[in-house]
Motif scaffolding. Structure first.
Motif, PDB file in Angstrom:
ATOM      1  N   LEU A 172       0.838  -1.203   0.000  1.00 13.33           N
ATOM      2  CA  LEU A 172       0.000   0.000   0.000  1.00 13.33           C
ATOM      3  C   LEU A 172       0.873   1.252   0.000  1.00 13.33           C
ATOM      4  O   LEU A 172       0.468   2.302  -0.505  1.00 13.33           O
ATOM      5  CB  LEU A 172      -0.924  -0.012   1.235  1.00 13.33           C
ATOM      6  CG  LEU A 172      -1.732   1.240   1.539  1.00 13.33           C
ATOM      7  CD1 LEU A 172      -2.610   1.630   0.357  1.00 13.33           C
ATOM      8  CD2 LEU A 172      -2.594   1.026   2.780  1.00 13.33           C
ATOM      9  N   VAL A 173       2.064   1.151   0.573  1.00 16.41           N
ATOM     10  CA  VAL A 173       3.003   2.281   0.615  1.00 16.41           C
ATOM     11  C   VAL A 173       4.345   1.787   0.048  1.00 16.41           C
ATOM     12  O   VAL A 173       5.192   1.284   0.793  1.00 16.41           O
ATOM     13  CB  VAL A 173       3.178   2.805   2.053  1.00 16.41           C
ATOM     14  CG1 VAL A 173       4.081   4.038   2.058  1.00 16.41           C
ATOM     15  CG2 VAL A 173       1.833   3.130   2.679  1.00 16.41           C
ATOM     16  N   PRO A 174       4.524   1.921  -1.251  1.00 14.92           N
ATOM     17  CA  PRO A 174       5.737   1.366  -1.868  1.00 14.92           C
ATOM     18  C   PRO A 174       7.032   1.845  -1.224  1.00 14.92           C
ATOM     19  O   PRO A 174       7.995   1.067  -1.114  1.00 14.92           O
ATOM     20  CB  PRO A 174       5.625   1.838  -3.323  1.00 14.92           C
ATOM     21  CG  PRO A 174       4.148   1.970  -3.554  1.00 14.92           C
ATOM     22  CD  PRO A 174       3.586   2.465  -2.256  1.00 14.92           C
ATOM     23  N   GLU A 175       7.066   3.083  -0.782  1.00 10.69           N
ATOM     24  CA  GLU A 175       8.304   3.584  -0.160  1.00 10.69           C
ATOM     25  C   GLU A 175       8.585   2.843   1.139  1.00 10.69           C
ATOM     26  O   GLU A 175       9.750   2.552   1.465  1.00 10.69           O
ATOM     27  CB  GLU A 175       8.194   5.094   0.092  1.00 10.69           C
ATOM     28  CG  GLU A 175       9.478   5.754   0.535  1.00 10.69           C
ATOM     29  CD  GLU A 175       9.751   5.582   2.021  1.00 10.69           C
ATOM     30  OE1 GLU A 175      10.920   5.655   2.427  1.00 10.69           O
ATOM     31  OE2 GLU A 175       8.788   5.354   2.793  1.00 10.69           O
ATOM     32  N   ALA A 176       7.538   2.528   1.899  1.00  7.41           N
ATOM     33  CA  ALA A 176       7.720   1.773   3.147  1.00  7.41           C
ATOM     34  C   ALA A 176       8.209   0.361   2.844  1.00  7.41           C
ATOM     35  O   ALA A 176       9.057  -0.190   3.562  1.00  7.41           O
ATOM     36  CB  ALA A 176       6.416   1.725   3.934  1.00  7.41           C
ATOM     37  N   ASN A 177       7.653  -0.203   1.780  1.00  6.84           N
ATOM     38  CA  ASN A 177       8.094  -1.540   1.375  1.00  6.84           C
ATOM     39  C   ASN A 177       9.556  -1.514   0.938  1.00  6.84           C
ATOM     40  O   ASN A 177      10.335  -2.426   1.269  1.00  6.84           O
ATOM     41  CB  ASN A 177       7.211  -2.049   0.229  1.00  6.84           C
ATOM     42  CG  ASN A 177       7.256  -3.554   0.094  1.00  6.84           C
ATOM     43  OD1 ASN A 177       7.353  -4.281   1.094  1.00  6.84           O
ATOM     44  ND2 ASN A 177       7.202  -4.034  -1.133  1.00  6.84           N
ATOM     45  N   LYS A 178       9.933  -0.454   0.253  1.00 10.07           N
ATOM     46  CA  LYS A 178      11.324  -0.312  -0.195  1.00 10.07           C
ATOM     47  C   LYS A 178      12.263  -0.192   1.002  1.00 10.07           C
ATOM     48  O   LYS A 178      13.331  -0.818   1.033  1.00 10.07           O
ATOM     49  CB  LYS A 178      11.450   0.914  -1.097  1.00 10.07           C
ATOM     50  CG  LYS A 178      12.842   1.134  -1.652  1.00 10.07           C
ATOM     51  CD  LYS A 178      12.876   2.376  -2.543  1.00 10.07           C
ATOM     52  CE  LYS A 178      14.281   2.633  -3.065  1.00 10.07           C
ATOM     53  NZ  LYS A 178      14.349   3.888  -3.858  1.00 10.07           N
TER      54      LYS A 178
END
Lengths: 222, 131
Positions: A172-178
């Motif tokens: 849902l939050v690609p930056e958090a996943n990154k």
């Protein structure tokens, strides 16, 4: 900023792991998708202080209910993810998400899980924890990806998705996943799970024994 | 599965904290003690780390640290987001889950596996086939 050289570590630290920690530190210092850099660092600071007290009974930890820049609900969520994630059920998560929003909830999880990994690594390696970086200016990007679906998790995730569910848990939050994968992937790969060839220092059964015990102690079914 | 391939008779109960001196995995007791000390934040972590380094060497000790680190993050993400167990993995782990009573773990509520039929392990890809 810490250089994460790990020259004083009691154990071998590979170059890719050290590099990933430097990269994560730089990402943590910048604005996220739904939290500012200052808020992300406040989340990280609270998470590491709570995690550092994990051997202390909750009623003796004496941490404040709020932190500068963070609401009381956000602080409660940080604490829960840091030291009690195994007891999070749908009712608790639904209430938490109602308080701060699903995307901020997901980004918070990413920050907490990342700082816990970095502090676990430092403690287990026998090195001091790095002081948090200074926050950078700038607004959160506020980007929400397309292609989200409900697979029965507490939060929306990318769907369909060709890999394991845990790899899309923070999608849902690609930056958090990154940020999370920046630290988790090199250590997971070092553990040997990314390859079917057992050319790792520990044998595969030894690695799986350690991984299973950590998961069980954290009450993790997944 | 990997213990079978490695020719080991492994006591899976050791992963659930059942008291055992020998999990069947070489140096298993020491590795479990080390992992537990990290997870709990025990005072004797330094002593246990020294023991692991002295007996296994810094490379294997670093490998143990990496494993503990990865799973300390993965469990938090999995449980806080409530992702269900992957369909293929649920099918091939029926017997193990029952043997270890894994469905009593807090995070089990996120996965509805009581109706899942047992399947034989086929391939890694099949484990994570959620179609």
């Amino acid at each position: 900023m810490s250089d994460f050289s790990y020259g004083d570590a009691a154990v071998t630290v590979t170059d890719d792991i050290a590099a990933s920690h430097r990269e994560a530190w730089a990402m943590l210092a910048g604005p996220g998708t739904w939290w500012t850099a200052a808020e992300r660092l406040a989340i990280a600071d609270r998470a590491r202080r709570t995690f550092a007290l994990r051997a202390t009974p909750p009623w003796l930890r004496q941490l404040p209910e709020t932190e500068p820049g963070l609401s009381a609900p956000a602080v409660a969520i940080v604490d829960k993810v840091a030291v009690g994630a195994g007891s999070i059920d749908r009712a608790w998560a639904t209430e938490a998400i109602a308080e701060i929003g699903d995307a901020r909830y997901v980004e918070l999880i990413g920050v907490v899980a990342t700082i816990v990994m970095l502090d676990v690594f430092a403690e287990a390696s026998g090195v001091a924890r790095a002081p948090l970086p200074d926050p950078e200016d700038g607004p959160p990007s506020g980007e929400r990806p397309d292609g989200l679906g409900d697979i029965g998790a507490h939060v929306p995730v990318l769907d369909p998705f060709p890999f394991a569910n845990v790899a899309r848990a923070l999608s849902l939050v690609p930056e958090a996943n990154k940020l999370f994968r920046c630290v988790s992937v090199p250590t997971y790969s070092a553990a040997g799970f990314s390859s079917l060839e057992w050319d790792t220092p520990l044998s595969r059964p030894q690695v799986e024994l350690v991984a299973s015990r950590v998961s069980a102690m954290n009450e993790c079914f997944y | 599965m990997t213990s079978d391939a490695a020719g080991l008779d492994v006591d899976l109960g050791a992963t659930m904290g059942r008291a055992t001196d020998d999990s069947g995995v070489p140096h298993g007791r020491m590795l479990i003690d080390f992992a537990e000390a990290v997870v709990r934040g025990d005072d004797d972590l330094a002593r246990l780390r020294t023991e692991v380094v002295d007996r296994l060497g810094p490379d294997r000790a670093g490998h143990a640290v990496a494993t503990i680190t990865a799973f300390s993050g993965l469990v938090r993400v999995a449980d806080a987001t409530g992702i269900p167990i992957d369909d293929g993995l649920a099918s091939v782990s029926v017997d193990t889950r029952q043997e270890l009573a894994l469905e009593q773990l807090g995070g089990a509520a996120n996965s509805r596996v009581d109706h899942v039929e047992r399947a034989e392990f086929g391939s890694i890809d099949a484990l994570f086939d959620n179609s």
